[in-house]
Design a protein around this motif. Structure first.
Motif, PDB file in Angstrom:
ATOM      1  N   TYR A 195       9.576  38.201  15.289  1.00  0.00           N
ATOM      2  CA  TYR A 195      10.671  38.525  16.205  1.00  0.00           C
ATOM      3  C   TYR A 195      10.662  37.662  17.467  1.00  0.00           C
ATOM      4  N   GLY A 196       9.779  36.673  17.486  1.00  0.00           N
ATOM      5  CA  GLY A 196       9.722  35.757  18.616  1.00  0.00           C
ATOM      6  C   GLY A 196       8.284  35.492  19.019  1.00  0.00           C
ATOM      7  N   VAL A 197       8.036  34.294  19.532  1.00  0.00           N
ATOM      8  CA  VAL A 197       6.669  33.928  19.946  1.00  0.00           C
ATOM      9  C   VAL A 197       6.360  34.585  21.286  1.00  0.00           C
ATOM     10  N   PRO A 198       5.332  35.437  21.333  1.00  0.00           N
ATOM     11  CA  PRO A 198       4.997  36.115  22.590  1.00  0.00           C
ATOM     12  C   PRO A 198       4.452  35.122  23.611  1.00  0.00           C
ATOM     13  N   PRO A 199       4.694  35.354  24.896  1.00  0.00           N
ATOM     14  CA  PRO A 199       4.216  34.420  25.924  1.00  0.00           C
ATOM     15  C   PRO A 199       2.691  34.400  26.012  1.00  0.00           C
ATOM     16  N   ALA A 200       2.149  33.243  26.313  1.00  0.00           N
ATOM     17  CA  ALA A 200       0.696  33.116  26.427  1.00  0.00           C
ATOM     18  C   ALA A 200       0.150  33.909  27.601  1.00  0.00           C
ATOM     19  N   GLY A 201       1.022  34.249  28.553  1.00  0.00           N
ATOM     20  CA  GLY A 201       0.561  34.951  29.752  1.00  0.00           C
ATOM     21  C   GLY A 201       0.594  36.463  29.665  1.00  0.00           C
ATOM     22  N   ASN A 202       1.040  37.016  28.533  1.00  0.00           N
ATOM     23  CA  ASN A 202       1.087  38.471  28.401  1.00  0.00           C
ATOM     24  C   ASN A 202       1.098  38.844  26.920  1.00  0.00           C
ATOM     25  N   ALA A 203       0.129  39.673  26.508  1.00  0.00           N
ATOM     26  CA  ALA A 203      -0.049  39.989  25.081  1.00  0.00           C
ATOM     27  C   ALA A 203       0.720  41.210  24.611  1.00  0.00           C
TER      28      ALA A 203
ATOM     29  N   LEU B 283       9.082  47.597  28.763  1.00  0.00           N
ATOM     30  CA  LEU B 283      10.390  48.185  28.484  1.00  0.00           C
ATOM     31  C   LEU B 283      11.542  47.368  29.047  1.00  0.00           C
ATOM     32  N   SER B 284      11.266  46.539  30.050  1.00  0.00           N
ATOM     33  CA  SER B 284      12.368  45.873  30.750  1.00  0.00           C
ATOM     34  C   SER B 284      12.145  44.394  31.036  1.00  0.00           C
ATOM     35  N   SER B 285      10.944  43.892  30.800  1.00  0.00           N
ATOM     36  CA  SER B 285      10.650  42.502  31.154  1.00  0.00           C
ATOM     37  C   SER B 285      11.577  41.517  30.438  1.00  0.00           C
ATOM     38  N   GLN B 286      12.031  40.508  31.194  1.00  0.00           N
ATOM     39  CA  GLN B 286      12.857  39.443  30.624  1.00  0.00           C
ATOM     40  C   GLN B 286      12.129  38.097  30.699  1.00  0.00           C
ATOM     41  N   GLN B 287      10.872  38.123  31.131  1.00  0.00           N
ATOM     42  CA  GLN B 287      10.141  36.877  31.351  1.00  0.00           C
ATOM     43  C   GLN B 287       9.666  36.246  30.043  1.00  0.00           C
ATOM     44  N   SER B 288       9.700  34.926  30.030  1.00  0.00           N
ATOM     45  CA  SER B 288       9.097  34.132  28.944  1.00  0.00           C
ATOM     46  C   SER B 288       9.518  34.592  27.544  1.00  0.00           C
ATOM     47  N   GLY B 289      10.756  35.006  27.407  1.00  0.00           N
ATOM     48  CA  GLY B 289      11.269  35.373  26.090  1.00  0.00           C
ATOM     49  C   GLY B 289      10.978  36.796  25.656  1.00  0.00           C
ATOM     50  N   GLU B 290      10.334  37.615  26.517  1.00  0.00           N
ATOM     51  CA  GLU B 290      10.005  38.988  26.122  1.00  0.00           C
ATOM     52  C   GLU B 290      11.272  39.816  25.870  1.00  0.00           C
ATOM     53  N   GLY B 291      12.304  39.589  26.668  1.00  0.00           N
ATOM     54  CA  GLY B 291      13.549  40.314  26.466  1.00  0.00           C
ATOM     55  C   GLY B 291      14.171  40.011  25.117  1.00  0.00           C
ATOM     56  N   ASP B 292      14.067  38.747  24.676  1.00  0.00           N
ATOM     57  CA  ASP B 292      14.618  38.359  23.372  1.00  0.00           C
ATOM     58  C   ASP B 292      13.839  39.004  22.228  1.00  0.00           C
ATOM     59  N   ILE B 293      12.498  39.084  22.380  1.00  0.00           N
ATOM     60  CA  ILE B 293      11.683  39.729  21.340  1.00  0.00           C
ATOM     61  C   ILE B 293      12.027  41.208  21.258  1.00  0.00           C
ATOM     62  N   ARG B 294      12.131  41.851  22.408  1.00  0.00           N
ATOM     63  CA  ARG B 294      12.477  43.282  22.431  1.00  0.00           C
ATOM     64  C   ARG B 294      13.841  43.508  21.769  1.00  0.00           C
TER      65      ARG B 294
END
Length: 519
Positions: free
Chosen positions: A302-310, A337-348
């Motif tokens: 569902y998307g590559v998770p950011p290296a700065g947050n697992a 639940l709400s982060s949009q950083q480093s592609g997290e919003g797209d994965i969610r």
């Protein structure tokens, strides 16, 4: 018992760091338990004329012990021997305990590499060690069920207290008991594979087995009911892995925690596992998980998770190991639940659109002694349509997500700690179950729970914070007519104004009497 023992044992800790001392104390409790159970089994055999003579044959005697599900304890590793030699100087009690642990591992392959074996080190006061050993001598663990239960409660209490002393580090191996209870109550893991990819000291497994036993039918042997689930786990920290192995062993829980400790992301020890239930409390917002080395990993569907947050690496690893009809419950920081950083919003968004998110629960603060970060629970499933489940009481929840705002629940049990009561746990779990069940009559509760469509979630930018959906709690119904209410309140106001004027006059008179009238 746990509280009294811990207070006494902690006094003997001296200046030793809690992270070190917990292995000293918990290792001795484990040794005391297996020694008591061994002695009790020997007494049983001696009392049975058909078996007593077999004790003269070392191999037969060993089979009698191990065949009863009890660890074999060599003579010089038994508690009575150690207690009698606790004050010796050559060898020291620490050396004797180390030798005992080595001998026990040699006789019991499932404990190989698990037990603490550095009691003889210089920084460990041998006199105090002997006193701790004598302190634990008063605990009795002979009876199979009662002894196991007592030990389990003592061990669990010690883990919790050490976690408090260690602060943030304690979160690596301990999850608040009420949170674990809520996860298990929501998922109801009655049968199938149960997996925890970051199992800490094994609390999720202990509560799962406890749940199964408590909910076994009146005519069902709890042990047979417990055998309906198979436990799998992994832990990256070597000492925590050992804690988990001991924690499960003392409760008679058979578990596959891998042949050793290992990093779940970089050395998945259960690659082919498909679990019916996954329960996990991963490290919050872990920035040091080595994500830059795993960018092409097959788990990131569902998307590559950011290296700065697992956070989203954990969620996708869990989905990867989830059976087609499986369910997962995960504790994460609210930022997930709400982060949009480093592609997290797209994965969610991709996870939501794939109908993987079943329910989100926001928890009250101060439940964890190890962190002040606000947390939530994610509940995931691959089968919201319920087409694959054998439980046909569940309805098709495709394109729906249940939001529960539980921040108002919980009771303060100390100045800094809050706890969910059994009633709180039941309220949240029952809400989820009623929502899932066909014809159960679920209804939204303003300020607490709401079932939202994925279209509504999309309108909120795929943010999953429950407060955005559940609204505010409804005020109590007011049946008083407006005119009557205004008349009552006006009369009350006039009475208060009269009282206020009288009080002002009294204060002015007192000031004049004291000579302050003109100041």
């Amino acid at each position: 018992m746990g509280k009294t023992l811990f207070a006494a044992a902690d006094k003997l800790r001296g200046n030793m760091d809690a992270a070190e001392y917990k292995h000293v104390a918990l290792g001795l409790i484990f040794l005391k338990y297996i020694s008591d159970r061994f002695d009790a089994r020997i007494s049983e055999v001696k009392a049975n004329p058909e078996e007593a003579f077999l004790l003269d044959d070392p191999d037969a005697a060993r089979d009698l012990i191990i065949g009863a599900g009890i660890f074999f304890v060599p003579e010089r590793a038994r508690w009575t021997f150690l207690k009698e030699n606790a004050t010796g100087t050559k060898p020291t009690i620490g050396e004797l305990i180390d030798q005992a642990m080595i001998a026990i591992e040699a006789e019991n392959p499932t404990l190989k590499g698990v037990l603490t074996k550095n009691y003889a080190r210089q920084e460990l006061d041998q006199t105090k060690l002997g006193e701790v050993l004598k302190l634990f001598s008063d605990i009795k663990f002979e009876d199979a069920h009662h002894g196991q239960d007592v030990l389990g409660r003592v061990y669990e209490y010690f883990l919790g207290e050490f976690a408090k002393l260690e602060g943030k580090r304690g979160g690596q191996y301990y999850t608040a008991g009420c949170v674990v209870k809520l996860l298990v109550a929501m998922l109801e893991p009655f049968r199938g594979r149960v997996y925890d990819p970051c199992c800490g000291s094994g609390g999720m497994f202990v509560q799962s087995e406890r749940f199964v036993e408590e909910h076994a039918g009146k005519n069902v042997d709890p042990k047979k009911a417990r055998d309906q689930i198979a436990v799998y786990g992994q832990e990256s920290n070597a000492t925590t892995w050992r804690l988990a192995k001991m924690n499960l062993a003392i409760r008679g829980i058979e578990a596959n925690l891998g042949s050793k400790w290992g990093d779940t992301f970089h050395e998945d020890l259960h690659k082919g596992l498909m679990a019916k239930y996954v329960l996990a409390n991963p490290p919050f917002n872990d920035s040091d998980w080595g994500g830059d080395k795993l960018k092409g990993d097959t788990r990131w569907r569902y998307g590559v998770p950011p290296a700065g947050n697992a956070n989203f690496a954990w969620l996708q690893h869990i989905i990867y190991h989830l059976a087609p009809d499986g369910y997962a419950g995960v504790v994460l920081a609210n930022g997930s639940l709400s982060s949009q950083q480093s592609g997290e919003g797209d994965i969610r968004r991709a996870m939501i659109e794939a109908n993987l998110v079943d329910c989100i629960v926001s928890l009250p603060g101060q439940l964890f002694s190890t962190t002040q970060i606000p947390v939530c629970l994610w509940f995931l499933t691959r089968d919201k349509s319920n087409g694959l489940s054998r439980d046909k009481t569940l309805r098709d929840r495709t394109s729906e997500v249940l939001f529960i705002d539980a921040r108002g629940l919980g009771t303060m049990v100390s100045r800094t700690m809050k706890q969910l009561s059994d009633e709180d746990v039941a309220k949240v779990a029952d809400t989820y179950h009623v929502w899932r069940e066909a014809g159960a009559g679920y209804a939204d509760v303003s300020g607490f729970s709401r079932a939202a469509s994925i279209d509504e979630v999309a309108a909120q930018g795929f943010v999953l914070t429950p407060g955005r959906y559940v609204g505010t709690e409804e005020a109590e119904a007011d049946d008083e007519a407006f005119d009557a209410k205004m008349a009552r309140l006006t009369k009350q106001l006039l009475q208060q104004q009269v009282s206020s004027a009288k009080l002002d006059a009294t204060i002015a008179a007192d000031l004049r009497r004291l000579g302050y009238a003109d100041r």
